[in-house]
Design a protein around this motif. Structure first.
Motif, PDB file in Angstrom:
ATOM      1  N   PRO A  17       0.891  -1.068   0.110  1.00 30.31           N
ATOM      2  CA  PRO A  17       0.065  -0.142   0.015  1.00 30.31           C
ATOM      3  C   PRO A  17       0.791   1.331   0.133  1.00 30.31           C
ATOM      4  CG  PRO A  17       0.037  -1.093   2.124  1.00 30.31           C
ATOM      5  CD  PRO A  17       1.012  -1.861   1.352  1.00 30.31           C
ATOM      6  N   ILE A  18       1.446   1.708  -0.962  1.00 31.49           N
ATOM      7  CA  ILE A  18       2.515   2.440  -1.128  1.00 31.49           C
ATOM      8  C   ILE A  18       2.003   4.029  -0.832  1.00 31.49           C
ATOM      9  CG2 ILE A  18       3.782   4.033  -2.934  1.00 31.49           C
ATOM     10  CD1 ILE A  18       4.801   1.162  -3.187  1.00 31.49           C
ATOM     11  N   GLU A  19       0.749   4.364  -1.035  1.00 31.79           N
ATOM     12  CA  GLU A  19       0.164   5.749  -0.561  1.00 31.79           C
ATOM     13  C   GLU A  19      -0.039   5.664   0.865  1.00 31.79           C
ATOM     14  OE1 GLU A  19       0.786   8.133  -2.546  1.00 31.79           O
ATOM     15  OE2 GLU A  19       1.026   6.631  -3.870  1.00 31.79           O
ATOM     16  N   THR A  20      -0.433   4.658   1.495  1.00 32.36           N
ATOM     17  CA  THR A  20      -0.560   4.625   2.905  1.00 32.36           C
ATOM     18  C   THR A  20       0.762   4.790   3.686  1.00 32.36           C
ATOM     19  OG1 THR A  20      -2.484   2.968   2.520  1.00 32.36           O
ATOM     20  CG2 THR A  20      -1.340   3.020   5.062  1.00 32.36           C
ATOM     21  N   GLU A  77      11.834  -2.179   0.547  1.00 34.41           N
ATOM     22  CA  GLU A  77      12.559  -1.032   0.565  1.00 34.41           C
ATOM     23  C   GLU A  77      12.857  -0.513  -0.875  1.00 34.41           C
ATOM     24  OE1 GLU A  77      16.264  -2.017   2.675  1.00 34.41           O
ATOM     25  OE2 GLU A  77      17.239  -0.010   1.749  1.00 34.41           O
ATOM     26  N   THR A  78      13.166  -1.261  -1.848  1.00 38.19           N
ATOM     27  CA  THR A  78      13.679  -0.930  -2.993  1.00 38.19           C
ATOM     28  C   THR A  78      12.366  -0.371  -3.809  1.00 38.19           C
ATOM     29  OG1 THR A  78      15.199  -2.499  -3.005  1.00 38.19           O
ATOM     30  CG2 THR A  78      14.585  -1.570  -5.049  1.00 38.19           C
ATOM     31  N   GLU A  79      11.161  -0.930  -3.605  1.00 37.81           N
ATOM     32  CA  GLU A  79       9.943  -0.439  -4.113  1.00 37.81           C
ATOM     33  C   GLU A  79       9.609   0.982  -3.720  1.00 37.81           C
ATOM     34  OE1 GLU A  79       8.063  -4.876  -4.694  1.00 37.81           O
ATOM     35  OE2 GLU A  79       7.124  -3.608  -3.462  1.00 37.81           O
ATOM     36  N   LEU A  80       9.646   1.120  -2.172  1.00 41.19           N
ATOM     37  CA  LEU A  80       9.347   2.318  -1.548  1.00 41.19           C
ATOM     38  C   LEU A  80      10.168   3.518  -2.186  1.00 41.19           C
ATOM     39  CD1 LEU A  80       8.383   1.072   1.717  1.00 41.19           C
ATOM     40  CD2 LEU A  80       6.574   1.824   0.122  1.00 41.19           C
ATOM     41  N   LYS A  81      11.678   3.170  -2.330  1.00 40.96           N
ATOM     42  CA  LYS A  81      12.476   4.177  -2.596  1.00 40.96           C
ATOM     43  C   LYS A  81      12.162   4.442  -4.143  1.00 40.96           C
ATOM     44  CE  LYS A  81      16.730   3.509   0.341  1.00 40.96           C
ATOM     45  NZ  LYS A  81      17.647   2.348   0.492  1.00 40.96           N
ATOM     46  N   ALA A  82      11.853   3.561  -4.811  1.00 37.46           N
ATOM     47  CA  ALA A  82      11.640   4.030  -6.258  1.00 37.46           C
ATOM     48  C   ALA A  82      10.364   4.866  -6.363  1.00 37.46           C
ATOM     49  CB  ALA A  82      11.345   2.649  -7.083  1.00 37.46           C
ATOM     50  N   ALA A  83       9.560   4.507  -5.312  1.00 37.82           N
ATOM     51  CA  ALA A  83       8.460   5.765  -5.182  1.00 37.82           C
ATOM     52  C   ALA A  83       8.601   6.753  -4.803  1.00 37.82           C
ATOM     53  CB  ALA A  83       7.069   4.912  -4.432  1.00 37.82           C
ATOM     54  N   VAL A 120      12.109   0.492   7.256  1.00 34.78           N
ATOM     55  CA  VAL A 120      11.641  -0.776   6.433  1.00 34.78           C
ATOM     56  C   VAL A 120      12.266  -2.147   7.349  1.00 34.78           C
ATOM     57  CG1 VAL A 120      11.000  -2.349   4.606  1.00 34.78           C
ATOM     58  CG2 VAL A 120      10.919   0.048   4.385  1.00 34.78           C
ATOM     59  N   ALA A 121      11.696  -2.980   8.072  1.00 37.15           N
ATOM     60  CA  ALA A 121      12.219  -3.970   8.868  1.00 37.15           C
ATOM     61  C   ALA A 121      11.676  -5.345   8.024  1.00 37.15           C
ATOM     62  CB  ALA A 121      12.117  -4.056  10.222  1.00 37.15           C
TER      63      ALA A 121
END
Ligand code: SF4
Ligand code: SF4
Lengths: 198, 621
Positions: free
Chosen positions: B271-274, B296-302, B287-288
């Motif tokens: 849930p990227i926006e959350t 982690e990589t996905e969120l950083k890319a976002a 991110v644990a």
């Protein structure tokens, strides 16, 4: 955060470490606690080192005991007691079966079994009690009684009524017939009476 | 569940994550379950086998188990397959196409990652497969969630017509906790709906399914934003906030009880926006996640700022003793955890069981010169350890044969005189080894194959396989004939031998003769794993102390029941020192397999009952 009690049961694959931990966990549930229980073992059944962590309290999150936070070590073998002593907190208790078991790597002369493991244990800031549960079990006629002897001895250190622990143990033998039930009850009582400080 | 909750829910039961998955599957009206045993996932099917409403089987391997589950799903039933992480690699071929077809009856793939490698050849993160296959990943954090998320997984699978990956780890599978179950449901009866444009994945049809899969991805991502499995837990201390999942969540909660936490139950799609909104509320977002920095990589890319594997380790579990020191630099807290002081003790590695039928094999292999020995996955991998040191490779299920073929074909001049040997167990051979044997015969390889048939999957506890003649339920079924099978795969009948692995002279003879031959040979052993009911205990042995010369030959067998009573150093006539080790036998452990008798020149090892001067350990714990 509310306090969680940490019991570390340690021994060798095949000794009944998991069963002992299970009985402690069952007792903790009956005493109204939240409980988690896990084993930490690589290929446990094959004679390797095995530990089981039992944690109970108001709410338990992590299943594993943080090193330095164990309240009680129930060690089924003296060298294993030494291996895990570092996981105890200052002032914790260790209860040790002094019946030693040497693995093939020691028999082959590749490694040495530690000298006087109990004396080495006594150097930790913990209180150590011991009993030769192995010999006692043989004396009572069945080596499998080690488990009940150790649990009886542990009853002195656990924060619940010893009768509750005994009942959780005996419930396991409820449908196994009278003889095993009596023997295990006797073993539990003998263990409860036995351990002396070293 | 707290004590108060426990009082409110006296029916809560104390079970492991694996048992919880099994119960949930039954309660969700799962009709078909299949698996190949593998630690830490094995017990899921063992528990399921007890439920008469679920058809359950040990499949030949994980790909087969997934395909069985796929078939059941397409027929309209809810289905589950279970495997360990490396098993999903095997099943991946089916998975990557099934994801285009999608599920009909709820299809759940329960995968147990061995985080921390308690008994696996690698550590790997199965969440990758979720991304690769475009399927949702659910990550329970304990036995209670293993139950509730398995229930959820079936309905999610049907809602989006997608297989669901239930990612478990050792710390979920083998941890017992209090679990409250829900009322069981009854699914509607469906039927197989012929639809070749959907089920027949030829290029033209598959091409049409890809946009549908992409659309499904989008819908799932949307769903994830509001999914109740992704739970926000506020906290007082906003210096750090955590995004976490699975077992790592429990460790985070334990270590930082005051920190706000976003716990992801449906971790893919995330849930990227959350998470973006959450990042605004804390000084630092962490991110644990256990093993790989996927999220982690996905969120950083976002474009979300955070920390992860820059401060947390990439291998092993994220236990409190790992988290606390790693995050001390950020929180400024002093680290109170004492580092685990490990005593400098002898290691206690796993060993073959007392009387294991593989011991004789490794005793022989250790005494045969000029060998390159290719090993496989199973108990017999322990032959790599002391005292045998008799394995040179071990890679993956069934690889012993194909790797041996490669060694044979690729060997240099210097190795021309070596004997290439492959060692494989019965169930491993059936799982993936047969193809390797066919490759060897077809391509004229020069390999001696030891097929150690102990009639069970020994490593995981002696489960049944087609070699045992029994199924998962212990009921009789066909028993594979290895001699005929090897013959069918191209081995000459004269080069197939069946031997009793406790008869060392016979074993040596067969091995010595066969390695000299060119072309493939198969030596099949025929004694059962001692953990199974087939094993018959015989009169216990003891050592006659008067006859024992201390030569220590018997110790080379590697049997844990043979112990050293005393060591002596003597000076031989040539002036050299010699170490003697006088032995005894643990009579409580000995099962009378008689293997050690073969190794004792002076016949000092005798049945316990026949002589009273013997030197047996009375009983050992
Ligand atoms: S489980 Fe069976 S095959 Fe494995 S080491 Fe023990 S006896 Fe041998
Ligand atoms: S092989 Fe025989 S003589 Fe040699 S140590 Fe063993 S029991 Fe003693």
């Amino acid at each position: 955060m509310s306090y969680v009690t940490n019991i570390l049961v340690a021994g060798i694959g095949g000794q009944g470490v998991m069963t002992a931990a299970d009985i402690i966990a069952q007792t903790a549930i009956r005493a109204g606690h939240d409980v988690k229980k896990t084993e930490v073992a690589g290929m446990a059944q094959r004679g390797g080192v095995v530990t089981s962590h039992v944690r109970f309290g108001e709410h338990v999150y992590s299943p594993s005991i943080t090193p330095g936070h164990a309240d009680l070590l129930l060690a089924f073998e003296p060298a294993e007691a030494l291996r895990w002593a570092g996981h105890l907190r200052t002032g914790a208790a260790a209860l040790v079966n002094t019946f030693a078991q040497t693995p093939p790597v020691v028999s082959l002369g590749l490694f040495e079994y530690p000298d006087a493991p109990l004396e080495q244990l006594a150097r930790y800031p913990i209180s150590v009690s011991s009993l030769n549960a192995g010999d006692m079990a043989i004396g009572m006629g069945d080596r499998r009684l080690v488990n009940s002897l150790m649990l009886g001895a542990a009853a002195r250190h656990l924060p619940f009524d010893s009768g509750l622990l005994k009942q959780a143990l005996l419930d396991r033998f409820a449908n196994k017939g009278g003889k095993m039930l009596t023997l295990n009850e006797q073993a539990f009582d003998a263990g409860y009476r036995e351990p002396g400080k070293i | 569940m707290t004590a108060a909750e426990q009082v409110r829910n006296p029916q809560a039961i104390f079970i492991s994550g694996n048992e919880a998955v099994a119960m949930a599957a039954r309660d969700a009206d799962c009709r078909v379950a299949a698996a190949y045993p593998g630690t830490p996932s094995t017990e899921i099917l063992e528990y399921l086998s007890a439920y008469p409403t679920v058809y359950s089987e040990w499949s030949i391997n994980e790909k087969v188990s997934l395909e069985v589950a796929i078939g059941a799903s397409l027929a309209g039933s809810r289905a589950l397959c279970a495997m360990k992480h490396v098993g999903l690699n095997v099943a991946s071929d089916a998975l990557m196409t099934q994801t285009l077809i999608g599920a009909v009856g709820g299809l759940v793939i329960a995968v147990a990652d061995d985080v921390g490698l308690s008994s696996s050849q690698n550590e790997q993160d199965s969440r990758y497969w979720g991304r690769f296959a475009h399927i949702p990943v659910l990550e329970p954090c304990d036995a209670q969630e293993a139950y509730s998320m398995t229930r959820f997984a079936f309905s999610l699978s049907e809602q989006f017509s997608v297989p669901v990956l239930l990612r478990l780890t050792t710390r979920i599978c083998h941890v017992k906790g209090l679990v409250r179950t829900d009322a069981s449901e009854k699914t509607v009866a469906r039927f197989f709906n012929k639809d070749s444009s959907r089920y027949v994945m030829v290029p033209g049809n598959a091409r049409n399914r890809i946009p549908l899969m992409m659309q499904r991805d989008k819908e799932l991502a949307q769903f994830s934003e509001s999914c109740e499995l992704n739970r926000f837990e506020p906290g007082q201390d906003r210096r750090i906030g955590f995004v976490t999942s699975g077992a790592a969540y429990c460790h985070v909660r334990e270590t930082f009880p005051e920190a706000p936490v976003l716990k992801l139950g449906l971790s893919h799609p995330a849930p990227i926006e959350t998470i973006r909104a959450f990042a605004q509320e804390v000084d630092q977002l962490i991110v644990a996640e256990e093993v790989e920095p996927l999220l982690e990589t996905e969120l950083k890319a976002a474009g979300i700022q955070l920390s992860g594997k820059d401060i947390l380790p990439r291998i092993g579990e994220l236990t409190p003793s790992v988290l606390r020191p790693a995050l001390a630099q950020l929180t400024g807290d002093t680290c109170t955890t004492a580092p685990a002081t490990q005593n400098d003790l002898f290691p206690r590695p796993p060993t073959l069981c007392v009387a294991c039928p593989h011991m004789g094999i490794y005793y022989c292999l250790a005494h045969v010169k000029n060998t390159i020995i290719s090993g496989d996955i199973g108990c017999y991998t322990l032959g790599a350890g002391q005292p045998w040191n008799a394995l040179d490779t071990c890679i993956s299920m069934g690889a012993s044969l194909s790797v041996a073929q490669g060694i044979d074909k690729g060997r240099s001049e210097a190795d021309q005189n070596k004997n290439v040997i492959a060692v494989i167990g019965d169930s491993t051979f059936l799982h993936m080894g047969m193809q390797g044997l066919l490759d060897i015969t077809y391509n004229r390889g020069n390999v001696t194959i030891l097929l150690l048939d102990n009639r069970a999957v020994g490593m995981t506890g002696g489960q049944n396989a087609p070699s045992s003649g029994l199924d998962l339920h212990g009921e009789e079924t066909i028993q594979v004939d290895f001699r005929k099978l090897c013959e069918a795969l191209g081995v000459k009948p004269a080069r197939i031998h069946e031997v009793n692995p406790y008869e060392l002279p016979v074993l040596f003879k067969a091995l010595r003769e066969e390695v000299k031959q060119t072309g493939p040979s198969v030596i099949i052993t025929n004694q059962p794993c001692v953990l199974t009911e087939r094993y018959r205990q015989q009169p216990v042995l003891a050592v006659d102390a008067d006859r024992c010369t201390g030569c220590s030959n018997c110790l080379d067998v590697g049997c844990p029941a043979i112990l050293v009573e005393r060591r002596e150093t003597v000076i031989k006539p040539n002036g050299r020192e010699k170490q003697l080790a006088f032995v005894k036998i643990d009579s409580a452990a000995c099962t009378g397999c008689n293997l050690c008798i073969n190794t004792c020149g002076p016949d000092a090892i005798i049945p316990l009952s026949r002589d009273s001067r013997i030197n047996a350990v009375e009983v050992s714990a």
